[in-house]
Write a protein that holds these residues in place. Sequence first.
Motif, PDB file in Angstrom:
ATOM      1  N   SER A 624      25.730   9.061  -8.970  1.00  0.00           N
ATOM      2  CA  SER A 624      26.545   9.527 -10.674  1.00  0.00           C
ATOM      3  C   SER A 624      25.330   9.936 -11.217  1.00  0.00           C
ATOM      4  O   SER A 624      25.126   8.833 -11.688  1.00  0.00           O
ATOM      5  CB  SER A 624      27.320   8.711 -10.635  1.00  0.00           C
ATOM      6  N   ASP A 629      23.694  16.283 -22.512  1.00  0.00           N
ATOM      7  CA  ASP A 629      24.184  17.850 -22.306  1.00  0.00           C
ATOM      8  C   ASP A 629      22.968  18.797 -22.264  1.00  0.00           C
ATOM      9  O   ASP A 629      22.665  19.664 -21.766  1.00  0.00           O
ATOM     10  CB  ASP A 629      24.893  18.087 -23.212  1.00  0.00           C
ATOM     11  N   GLY A 648      31.061  17.869  -9.261  1.00  0.00           N
ATOM     12  CA  GLY A 648      31.498  18.553 -10.155  1.00  0.00           C
ATOM     13  C   GLY A 648      31.302  17.376 -11.511  1.00  0.00           C
ATOM     14  O   GLY A 648      29.415  16.818 -11.540  1.00  0.00           O
ATOM     15  N   THR A 649      31.042  17.968 -12.779  1.00  0.00           N
ATOM     16  CA  THR A 649      30.752  17.159 -13.817  1.00  0.00           C
ATOM     17  C   THR A 649      31.650  17.052 -14.768  1.00  0.00           C
ATOM     18  O   THR A 649      33.538  17.430 -14.642  1.00  0.00           O
ATOM     19  CB  THR A 649      29.729  17.761 -15.235  1.00  0.00           C
ATOM     20  N   GLU A 650      31.746  15.719 -16.140  1.00  0.00           N
ATOM     21  CA  GLU A 650      32.664  15.469 -16.975  1.00  0.00           C
ATOM     22  C   GLU A 650      32.185  15.147 -17.724  1.00  0.00           C
ATOM     23  O   GLU A 650      30.924  14.221 -17.786  1.00  0.00           O
ATOM     24  CB  GLU A 650      33.935  14.284 -15.758  1.00  0.00           C
ATOM     25  N   PRO A 651      32.975  15.189 -19.126  1.00  0.00           N
ATOM     26  CA  PRO A 651      32.006  14.933 -20.752  1.00  0.00           C
ATOM     27  C   PRO A 651      32.328  13.325 -20.022  1.00  0.00           C
ATOM     28  O   PRO A 651      33.530  12.812 -20.241  1.00  0.00           O
ATOM     29  CB  PRO A 651      32.712  15.277 -21.320  1.00  0.00           C
ATOM     30  N   VAL A 652      31.130  12.628 -21.239  1.00  0.00           N
ATOM     31  CA  VAL A 652      31.451  11.000 -21.686  1.00  0.00           C
ATOM     32  C   VAL A 652      30.678  10.956 -22.501  1.00  0.00           C
ATOM     33  O   VAL A 652      29.568  11.380 -23.337  1.00  0.00           O
ATOM     34  CB  VAL A 652      30.783  10.570 -20.328  1.00  0.00           C
ATOM     35  N   THR A 657      27.484  14.276 -20.178  1.00  0.00           N
ATOM     36  CA  THR A 657      27.354  14.684 -18.867  1.00  0.00           C
ATOM     37  C   THR A 657      27.627  13.606 -17.694  1.00  0.00           C
ATOM     38  O   THR A 657      26.485  13.234 -17.555  1.00  0.00           O
ATOM     39  CB  THR A 657      27.025  15.699 -18.678  1.00  0.00           C
ATOM     40  N   ARG A 660      27.997  14.736 -10.203  1.00  0.00           N
ATOM     41  CA  ARG A 660      28.635  13.508  -9.556  1.00  0.00           C
ATOM     42  C   ARG A 660      28.070  14.780  -8.715  1.00  0.00           C
ATOM     43  O   ARG A 660      28.806  16.057  -8.208  1.00  0.00           O
ATOM     44  CB  ARG A 660      29.840  13.264  -9.028  1.00  0.00           C
TER      45      ARG A 660
END
Length: 710
Positions: A624, A629, A648-652, A657, A660
């Motif tokens: 991870s 960004d 995949g990706t996900e905003p934090v 970002t 994974r």
Amino acid sequence: MADKTTGATAGAAGRAPAADRPDMVRNVVLVGHSGAGKTTLVEALLAATGTISRTGRVEDGTTVSDFDEVEVRQQRSVNLTLAPLVHNGIKINLLDTPGYADFVGDLRAGLRAADAALFVVSAAEGIDGLTKLLWEECASVGMPRAVVITKIDHQRADFDAVLTSCQNAFGDGVAPLYLPHDGGLIALLSQRFIDYSGGTPAVREPSGDTIDTIEQYRGMLIEGIIQESEDESLMDRYLSGEEIDPKVLIEDLEKAVARGGFYPVLASGAGIGAQELLEIITQGFPSPLEHPLPEVTTIDGGAVRALACDPDGPLVAEVVKTTSDPYVGRISLVRVFSGTLRPDMTVHVSGHGLADRGHEDHDVDERIGTLSSPLGKTQRVTGKCVAGDITAVAKLARAETGDTLSDKDRPLLMRSWTMPDPLLPVAIHAKSKADEDKLSQALARLVAEDPTLRLENNAETRQLVLWCMGEAHADVLLDRLAKRYGVEVERVDLRVPLRETFGGRCQAMGRNVKQTGGHGQYAICHLEVEPLPSGGGFEFVDKIVGGVVPRQFIPSVEKGVRTQMERGVLAGYPMVDVKVTLYDGKAHSVDSSDMAFQIAGSLALKEAAGKVSTLLLEPVDEISVLVDDDYVGSVMSDLSSRRGRVLGTEPVGTGRTLVRAEVPELEITRYAIDLRSMSHGTGAFQRTFLRYEPLPGHLADKVVSAQHDD
């Protein structure tokens, strides 16, 4: 505060500063990237208080310690160091932290020991990604902060541009309290010019060309202070045109800074700004009484009533830094949170829960040695250390960084601070037999000092591996081994533990028949081998009928197969995911034995390897990666080039970002270095073993060839 006056300081060269009450202490950690000027700023503050001379020397009657020595500066650049001084009767503990991401463990220790943070930013270089991340970390715990822009006298200095970048990076509440101008500082609240051109600060009326500048920045400052004021009428009065009394503004400013709601920006250069900064520290930063204590439990995890920063309370202190010297011995930098620490008292040392990194948990009593106040290489003896203060303790033989010191009759444990995982493996071996004999003890001392270091003795690859924070961290550790402990080591290529398995089904025979006169060996076994799904492990099936292999020897065949699987059949790596079926064989009434059938089972597995393809398997990790960004595209492209599969990706949060992916371990042995370069120091990653997968043929051929060459 410094906007009120540039009043006199108190401090005596060579005399150890001491505090009798927590309210007379300020613990300040300096944060900033390498080259920002933290160490130079510390020396300027020491000189401004008379702790050292302007040339960097401190006299104690017998010892002279030179702060300008190259060796001292090098040590300060990679270590958390303490520099105590006194200003207007207040003891200030300055905690100078390393400016390299590799030494974030020392920086975290500094944050733990401090009650406020001073972010140091160069007017010539600006801020970096790590400084932004640390600002967010301080914000998450509500730590009071101020910003000092250094090197305002540098030829490339651009105070206005760096101020704007700080406001953009750090957010609301960041406003200048002083502006550099013509060899001095403009004090915005008092609207005075502090002239440093004569060497000693002199307060003057500002010249006409600075009036517009004062009005522009002063309005920003006052509005920021009023927004944090508890007096709700101030904003209406200010907007209606009323001139707010500077004394009221200064009092509100001090309160806002202390509670972490406002972040004044100061300026510093050669001989400029030290007095103003000292006033901010003593009057704007909180005392230890205002800073909540970390959670404390009994050593078995039981609840403890909330403790206060009380010199008369139960003793709770923490080792925030350990250093070892072959001549001086071990020195522990200790922050006392409750109670009073005195020389020769016996304390309980409680462990820190980092056994997975080679740091043993502790539950022992130790006697406190000499207490001292460090300054450069000089240790100035003190008689006690009250709650809220920081001291150096000599010769704590068992206590390590992160350990809790408490009353021996009432052992307590302080919740440990978050420590980053070391993710750069460095394999080493001793250069000589003499070095090998000393290596174990030297490494134990390094581990005691540095909780970010993890020591691994990998039995499978037969390598000694140091898990480090980065390349600079590794270089420093190896340098310390050589120079401090006289142990020479060499880096070697890291071996990643591979596995072997069969690529198909086949039948094979193991024949162990020897007649050499007297008692011989006789064992024949027929096996069928086939691969199991990934993670299937090992399965042994007995299909013997008619007693062709006596029952007592069937476990012997399995043992021989297991032994050969551990040795491997292709490149010396253990075999996994294999099903072995024993379906036929022969025995002799006299010459068959347990050992004979073990050898036969082993030979059968070897023969099977010659009949069917044998695969090398490589470990695959799930990783991870957390990055800004701006760098997501680069990170994803890089992971793909490492034979990785992006999941995949996900905003934090805002502007970051989480990416994974699944990546072979062979491809990420140096990812800690590469990610830092790609993300300009803002990236971080975690890794977890996932499974084994077949190694591509061209890479497998290289591994087998190298193994045979060895």
